[in-house]
Design a protein around this motif. Sequence first.
Motif, PDB file in Angstrom:
ATOM      1  N   ALA A  42      -6.746  50.140  64.736  1.00 31.84           N
ATOM      2  CA  ALA A  42      -6.243  51.242  64.300  1.00 31.84           C
ATOM      3  C   ALA A  42      -7.384  52.122  63.419  1.00 31.84           C
ATOM      4  O   ALA A  42      -7.196  52.963  64.167  1.00 31.84           O
ATOM      5  N   MET A  43      -8.152  51.828  62.837  1.00 32.66           N
ATOM      6  CA  MET A  43      -9.467  52.348  62.942  1.00 32.66           C
ATOM      7  C   MET A  43     -10.558  52.975  63.682  1.00 32.66           C
ATOM      8  O   MET A  43     -10.697  54.181  63.490  1.00 32.66           O
ATOM      9  N   THR A  44     -10.241  52.148  64.712  1.00 34.02           N
ATOM     10  CA  THR A  44     -11.396  53.197  65.095  1.00 34.02           C
ATOM     11  C   THR A  44     -10.229  54.435  65.980  1.00 34.02           C
ATOM     12  O   THR A  44     -11.229  55.003  66.674  1.00 34.02           O
ATOM     13  N   ALA A  45      -9.214  54.060  66.547  1.00 32.10           N
ATOM     14  CA  ALA A  45      -8.423  55.245  66.749  1.00 32.10           C
ATOM     15  C   ALA A  45      -8.556  56.412  66.092  1.00 32.10           C
ATOM     16  O   ALA A  45      -8.715  57.458  66.196  1.00 32.10           O
ATOM     17  N   LEU A  46      -8.568  55.919  64.522  1.00 33.52           N
ATOM     18  CA  LEU A  46      -8.669  56.686  64.099  1.00 33.52           C
ATOM     19  C   LEU A  46     -10.367  57.554  63.567  1.00 33.52           C
ATOM     20  O   LEU A  46     -10.490  58.824  63.699  1.00 33.52           O
ATOM     21  N   ARG A  47     -11.461  56.689  63.877  1.00 29.21           N
ATOM     22  CA  ARG A  47     -12.758  56.907  64.272  1.00 29.21           C
ATOM     23  C   ARG A  47     -13.380  58.078  65.429  1.00 29.21           C
ATOM     24  O   ARG A  47     -13.688  59.137  65.153  1.00 29.21           O
ATOM     25  N   GLU A  48     -12.080  57.952  66.634  1.00 30.48           N
ATOM     26  CA  GLU A  48     -12.393  58.529  67.435  1.00 30.48           C
ATOM     27  C   GLU A  48     -11.364  60.064  67.326  1.00 30.48           C
ATOM     28  O   GLU A  48     -12.315  60.917  67.786  1.00 30.48           O
ATOM     29  N   THR A  49     -10.629  59.879  66.570  1.00 32.34           N
ATOM     30  CA  THR A  49      -9.834  61.132  65.785  1.00 32.34           C
ATOM     31  C   THR A  49     -10.762  62.173  64.845  1.00 32.34           C
ATOM     32  O   THR A  49     -10.881  63.439  64.880  1.00 32.34           O
ATOM     33  N   TYR A  50     -11.032  61.269  63.756  1.00 30.87           N
ATOM     34  CA  TYR A  50     -11.802  62.336  62.956  1.00 30.87           C
ATOM     35  C   TYR A  50     -13.806  62.084  62.667  1.00 30.87           C
ATOM     36  O   TYR A  50     -13.946  62.677  61.753  1.00 30.87           O
ATOM     37  N   GLY A  51     -14.180  61.253  63.743  1.00 32.47           N
ATOM     38  CA  GLY A  51     -15.267  60.911  63.029  1.00 32.47           C
ATOM     39  C   GLY A  51     -15.990  60.528  62.101  1.00 32.47           C
ATOM     40  O   GLY A  51     -15.722  59.307  61.316  1.00 32.47           O
ATOM     41  N   HIS A  52     -16.441  60.625  61.332  1.00 29.27           N
ATOM     42  CA  HIS A  52     -17.004  60.660  59.629  1.00 29.27           C
ATOM     43  C   HIS A  52     -15.997  60.761  58.645  1.00 29.27           C
ATOM     44  O   HIS A  52     -16.279  60.333  57.247  1.00 29.27           O
ATOM     45  N   GLY A  53     -14.487  61.748  59.243  1.00 25.30           N
ATOM     46  CA  GLY A  53     -13.622  61.890  58.362  1.00 25.30           C
ATOM     47  C   GLY A  53     -14.278  62.712  56.839  1.00 25.30           C
ATOM     48  O   GLY A  53     -13.434  62.027  56.180  1.00 25.30           O
ATOM     49  N   GLY A  54     -14.952  63.240  57.144  1.00 27.55           N
ATOM     50  CA  GLY A  54     -16.274  63.758  56.413  1.00 27.55           C
ATOM     51  C   GLY A  54     -16.265  63.249  54.989  1.00 27.55           C
ATOM     52  O   GLY A  54     -16.686  63.835  53.959  1.00 27.55           O
ATOM     53  N   HIS A  55     -17.054  61.776  54.996  1.00 28.40           N
ATOM     54  CA  HIS A  55     -17.796  61.617  54.127  1.00 28.40           C
ATOM     55  C   HIS A  55     -19.481  61.398  55.171  1.00 28.40           C
ATOM     56  O   HIS A  55     -19.560  60.304  56.018  1.00 28.40           O
ATOM     57  N   ASP A  56     -19.847  62.703  54.934  1.00 31.28           N
ATOM     58  CA  ASP A  56     -21.165  62.441  55.506  1.00 31.28           C
ATOM     59  C   ASP A  56     -22.360  61.203  55.225  1.00 31.28           C
ATOM     60  O   ASP A  56     -23.369  60.708  56.313  1.00 31.28           O
ATOM     61  N   ARG A  57     -22.679  60.753  54.103  1.00 33.51           N
ATOM     62  CA  ARG A  57     -23.369  59.592  53.939  1.00 33.51           C
ATOM     63  C   ARG A  57     -22.776  58.424  54.097  1.00 33.51           C
ATOM     64  O   ARG A  57     -24.048  57.453  55.041  1.00 33.51           O
ATOM     65  N   ASP A  58     -21.587  58.116  54.871  1.00 30.07           N
ATOM     66  CA  ASP A  58     -21.124  57.039  55.625  1.00 30.07           C
ATOM     67  C   ASP A  58     -21.901  56.610  56.676  1.00 30.07           C
ATOM     68  O   ASP A  58     -22.376  55.538  57.354  1.00 30.07           O
ATOM     69  N   LEU A  59     -22.229  57.563  57.445  1.00 29.14           N
ATOM     70  CA  LEU A  59     -23.475  57.587  58.178  1.00 29.14           C
ATOM     71  C   LEU A  59     -24.838  56.748  58.877  1.00 29.14           C
ATOM     72  O   LEU A  59     -24.956  55.587  59.269  1.00 29.14           O
ATOM     73  N   VAL A  60     -25.493  57.561  57.262  1.00 29.92           N
ATOM     74  CA  VAL A  60     -26.395  56.598  56.922  1.00 29.92           C
ATOM     75  C   VAL A  60     -26.356  55.460  56.297  1.00 29.92           C
ATOM     76  O   VAL A  60     -27.100  54.212  57.264  1.00 29.92           O
TER      77      VAL A  60
END
Length: 804
Positions: A212-230
């Motif tokens: 489920a989270m994979t589907a959400l990440r494919e749609t939203y990317g980091h979802g507005g949480h820029d620091r999550d990528l780091v």
Amino acid sequence: MTGPLLLGVRHHGPGSARAVRAALEAAAPAAVLIEGPPEGDALLPLAADEQMRPPVALLAHATDDPGRAAFWPLAEFSPEWVAIRWALANDAAVRFIDLPAAHSLALTDEPHDEPHDGPGEPGGPGPSGEGAQDTAEVRVDPIAVLAATAGYDDPERWWEDVVELRGGSGPAASSAAGVPARPVSAAPADAAVGVAGEDAGPFAPFAALEEAMTALRETYGHGGHDRDLVREAHMRLRLRAAGKEFGDSAVAVVCGAWHVPALAAKSTVTADKALLKGLPKVRTETTWVPWTHRRLARRSGYGAGIDSPGWYGHLFGAPDRPVERWMTKVARLLRDEDRMVSSAHVIEAVRLAGTLAVMRGRPLAGLTETVDAVRAVMCDGSDVPLDLVRDRLIVGDVLGEVPETAPAVPLQRDLTRQQRSLRLKPEALERELDLDLRKETDAARSRLLHRLRLLAVGWGEPATGRGSTGTFRESWRLRWEPELSVKVAEAGVWGTTVLAAATAKAEARAVSTAALAEITALAEQCLLAELPDALPVVMRALADRAALDADVGRLAQALPALARSLRYGDVRGTDTAALGEVAAGLAERICVGLPPACTGLDADGAAGMREHLDGVHTAVGLLPDTGGTGERWRSVLHKLAIRDTVPGVIRGRAARLLLDEGRLEEDEAARLMALALSPGTQPAEAAAWIEGFVGGASGGGLLLVHDERLLGLVDAWLTGVPADSFTDVLPLLRRTFSAYEPGVRRTLGELVRRGPGAAEGPARTDAAAPGFGPGLDTARADAVLPVLRLLLGIDDNDLAGVAR
């Protein structure tokens, strides 16, 4: 397993915690990696200490700026805490893998005292349904999106249905909760969690959430949480290092479900290091601190918070029959508050909660059903006692404990030692503490609380006591908040003990403060906190500022604090001779400068000066009258009362103060009022005089009740105010009389209605004066004697003639 075991969880979820424990028991990994700051690795063994009782939090703060701090809270029902305890109990390596606090604190623009958003889970409300699509600017709440996809308007209720209220080993999403059998689309409105039957094994629920989270990440990317990528780049690097050390299949990762797709994604070491290159860094210190259920709640501002920490803690701790056990807790609380709750109420509430769950298609009675049942059965439909249940049980005031061996700044250790020796245990629930300063233990408690207040550690706040108002009594309102640990760390720069730190800070403030009133307040604090080494420095600064300050208003503002300090010095045995000299000098300068300072003032300036007048009058009454200070002050009041150039509110107040002290005859007071209310005086000025003389809560209403001459003067003036001026003076009069007690206003109304003079002479009757008798009613007076005898514990002979 062919790779690392990725256990995606919702932070502070008892269902996730049970699922993590079951998965770890089944997999038995050699290493467990937890989402959290790596600086806390050395502190992890303390989690197994017998004195460690959650909720607790990892506290990381910048060494050079303790106010720049962050918390990583953990409760007993947090999956991370369960994983840590399992690893320590099973001799598995356990480490934190999130972005180091050295970087996350450096990335914070400004120091703050609010807790960090917590380990991993996106905080704050996010979009749901169609309103979430085509934007990565909005901070996505994955739980809300999945709940909306399942047809729920309440994410918490959806999570309870598919996780917390399900049997088996963990977060098994069920078609009975309205969730499709598997993700049917990657579109935002259709992203959904897959279903793993409760008999599919301990790993299947996490696979469903990952999908489920994979589907959400494919749609939203980091979802507005820029620091999550780091953060996720750093997690992948730590995961690779653990894989090389223990083998990929021997490593388990416990992190927010939102991060699982990123950890499972293919990425190179070079790309991950590139994301981390050039990050700012600060030196940090880390420790464990107690936390509270209240601070785990979302309404406290905690980004990864939950709505009902107390309820979740109950679900995690109840071995069986959670609804029955919960209703018993509620009944016990209500009984403690003197509400009539019987065993029959508990039985009926359990039945009603179960019936509501069936009607609503829920797998088990959840929080919504139990609240509805408690309201209907135990609270008679009222939300008033239900608010108490919400506050004490659903949220709760549980305060964790940290072992003494946990790292702490020296100031914190000294504070802990004093708390223990004075038997002042920190508690999350607010309580009142009454102190008798004649007792050594209570005096020491008072000193500690005052010193902490000077250090801006607001554990205790002064309160109005229910008992004596003497100087030997103090009342405090105590409540320990987790953020106070940061305040203590901040105050550690001033010294290693509470006494040394308070002394150093007081001396520094005395040197740097320019305002006279602030220094006098500081002198008062030093006396209350008993800081003998700081007091000479403060007194020198106070004498210097007082000698240079020519503003009478500031002098008048400073004097009351000095007078109170002298008063407190008497009961605390403090030498206040130097303070008395400064106070006497201030009083003398005020007596000289106040009359000219009270001329030519506008309405706002006159109101402010009236407050100074009251403060100085009270202060002069507290000062020792060794040099005739009191007599000089009364001479000043007399000058103010008769000088026409002084605003009416000040003249009226000066006359009233003299009248209360017996320094102004009633005939003279009536003459001054008659002059102030004469036709030659402007209505606004006359109304201001009335406000000064009988306004506010100064007892002016009772004065008018008992002196009908003054009441008659006010009545005659008021009825003679011209119509075009009446609307101008009405707001001032309303402010004057609205502060009276209802009974005083009612009595004044009755006196005015019957007319002046009706109360005089033997012809007065009840009919002429409603509410008033013609004289003393001896029969009614005698009726109180039996009650008075019981109250005083004396016989009738001793009370003979008392009623008369």
